[in-house]
Design a protein around this motif. Sequence first.
Motif, PDB file in Angstrom:
ATOM      1  N   LYS A  91      98.392  38.621  42.012  1.00 28.16           N
ATOM      2  CA  LYS A  91      98.619  37.343  42.706  1.00 28.16           C
ATOM      3  C   LYS A  91      98.342  36.160  41.780  1.00 28.16           C
ATOM      4  O   LYS A  91      99.078  35.167  41.781  1.00 28.16           O
ATOM      5  CB  LYS A  91      97.722  37.266  43.934  1.00 28.16           C
ATOM      6  N   GLN A  92      97.260  36.267  40.994  1.00 29.00           N
ATOM      7  CA  GLN A  92      96.933  35.179  40.077  1.00 29.00           C
ATOM      8  C   GLN A  92      98.023  34.997  39.036  1.00 29.00           C
ATOM      9  O   GLN A  92      98.388  33.863  38.690  1.00 29.00           O
ATOM     10  CB  GLN A  92      95.590  35.463  39.401  1.00 29.00           C
TER      11      GLN A  92
ATOM     12  N   ARG B  77     104.235  30.589  38.703  1.00 27.34           N
ATOM     13  CA  ARG B  77     104.852  29.573  39.554  1.00 27.34           C
ATOM     14  C   ARG B  77     104.442  28.171  39.127  1.00 27.34           C
ATOM     15  O   ARG B  77     105.276  27.252  39.036  1.00 27.34           O
ATOM     16  CB  ARG B  77     104.451  29.809  41.007  1.00 27.34           C
ATOM     17  N   LEU B  78     103.146  27.985  38.837  1.00 24.31           N
ATOM     18  CA  LEU B  78     102.666  26.677  38.404  1.00 24.31           C
ATOM     19  C   LEU B  78     103.299  26.278  37.070  1.00 24.31           C
ATOM     20  O   LEU B  78     103.650  25.110  36.866  1.00 24.31           O
ATOM     21  CB  LEU B  78     101.144  26.696  38.287  1.00 24.31           C
TER      22      LEU B  78
ATOM     23  N   GLU C  55     100.944  33.282  40.690  1.00 21.73           N
ATOM     24  CA  GLU C  55     100.651  31.871  40.915  1.00 21.73           C
ATOM     25  C   GLU C  55     100.686  31.075  39.615  1.00 21.73           C
ATOM     26  O   GLU C  55     101.196  29.953  39.569  1.00 21.73           O
ATOM     27  CB  GLU C  55      99.276  31.736  41.581  1.00 21.73           C
ATOM     28  N   GLN C  56     100.140  31.669  38.539  1.00 22.22           N
ATOM     29  CA  GLN C  56     100.173  30.987  37.251  1.00 22.22           C
ATOM     30  C   GLN C  56     101.607  30.794  36.770  1.00 22.22           C
ATOM     31  O   GLN C  56     101.957  29.739  36.237  1.00 22.22           O
ATOM     32  CB  GLN C  56      99.358  31.791  36.234  1.00 22.22           C
TER      33      GLN C  56
END
Length: 339
Positions: free
Chosen positions: A183-184, A190-191, A187-188
Motif C-alpha cells: 500500500k505504501q 501515486r504521489l 501511495e508513493q
Amino acid sequence: MSYVTKQGRLRLLAPVVLLASLAACSGPDETAPAAAITAAAPAAAAQAAAADKAASEKVQGMDTGTLRDAASAALRENRMYAPAGDNAMEYYLALRDKLPDDASIKSALTDLQPYTLIAAEQALAREDFTEAQRLIALVEKVDPSAPALPRLKQGVTSGIQVAERRTTDEADKAKRDAENRAKQQVEQQRLAQQQAAEASAAQQLAARQEAARKESERLEAERQAAARREAEQRSAAQAAAAAAAAPKPAAAPAAPTLRAVSTPAPRYPADALRSGTSGEVLVELTIGTDGSVTDARILRATPARVFDREALAAVRRWKFEPMGSPVTTRRTLAFAPNK
C-alpha cells in the motif's frame, strides 16, 4: 564387568547425577531461550512414528543375551534414552517384556527413568515435541502411573498449541507487513505521479502566460505606433487647414513641424492587465524648442484615473526634433489588453 555390577554402579550414581541434572534444568520456562522450532508438521510426526516403530520391532526381535549386551554397551556409552532404537531404556524394556520377573531389569529401568524424565523436560523447553513425546512414551512404559506424566503430556499439548499460535501470528504479521508495504509503495507512486503532473501543468501555465505577455506587449506597441501616426496626421491636417484659412502676411513665420524622435509606449498597469481593462487617455503636451516635453496634462481619460499616471509618465519621456518655438499638441494613448 557383569550385568549386576553394572546395575549397582548405576544405582549408586543415579541420585547424584539426577540432582545435578535437576539443578541445571530447573525452571525451563523461565531460563530457556525462545526456540525457533515450531510444532512438528503431520508428515514429520508420521515419519518419526514409523521410524520408532521400525526401531522397536528391531529391538523386540533380539534375544535376551543380545539385549543384555546392547544395554550394557549403551550404558557405557551414556546412551541411556537416545537415540531412538539404540538406547539402554529401550533395551531394558524389551528385556522386561521377555523376563518380566527379573528384579535387576526392573531396578535398571527405575534408575533410568529420572534421566528420561529430565530429557523430556529439556525437549519440551526447546519445543522439540516429537522427541518429548518419544521420551514420555518410554517413561509411560516403565511406569504408567508416574506422577510427572500428566504434566508432561499437558506440556506437549500446550506447547504445540502455543507454537502453532505463534507460527500463525508470525504468518499473519508477515502478511500484514507485506500488505502495508505494498500500500505504501502504491501511495508513493501515486504521489510521485501527482507531483509530476502538477509540475508539468505549472510549466505549461507559465509558458502560456509568458507567451501572452509578449504578445500583449507586441500588440500594444503596434497600437501605440498607429495612434501616434494618426495623431501626427491629424495634427498635420489641422495645421495645414489652419495655415490655409489664416491670412498669409508676408512676414508671418511658418508653423513648426513636429517630428518625433523617441516616443516610448506607456507601461500597462498590472491591475488593469490582470482584470482585462482597456481604455484611452487624451493628453495635451507642450514641446520645448529642444524637443523635450515641458508640460503635460490629462484632458480626458476612459476609464478615469486608471491609465492617467502611466500615460503622463510615458509622454514626458518623449523626444522630438528641436524647433524654433514651443509647440502645444494633443495625443491619444490607447490601452487594450491582449485577448
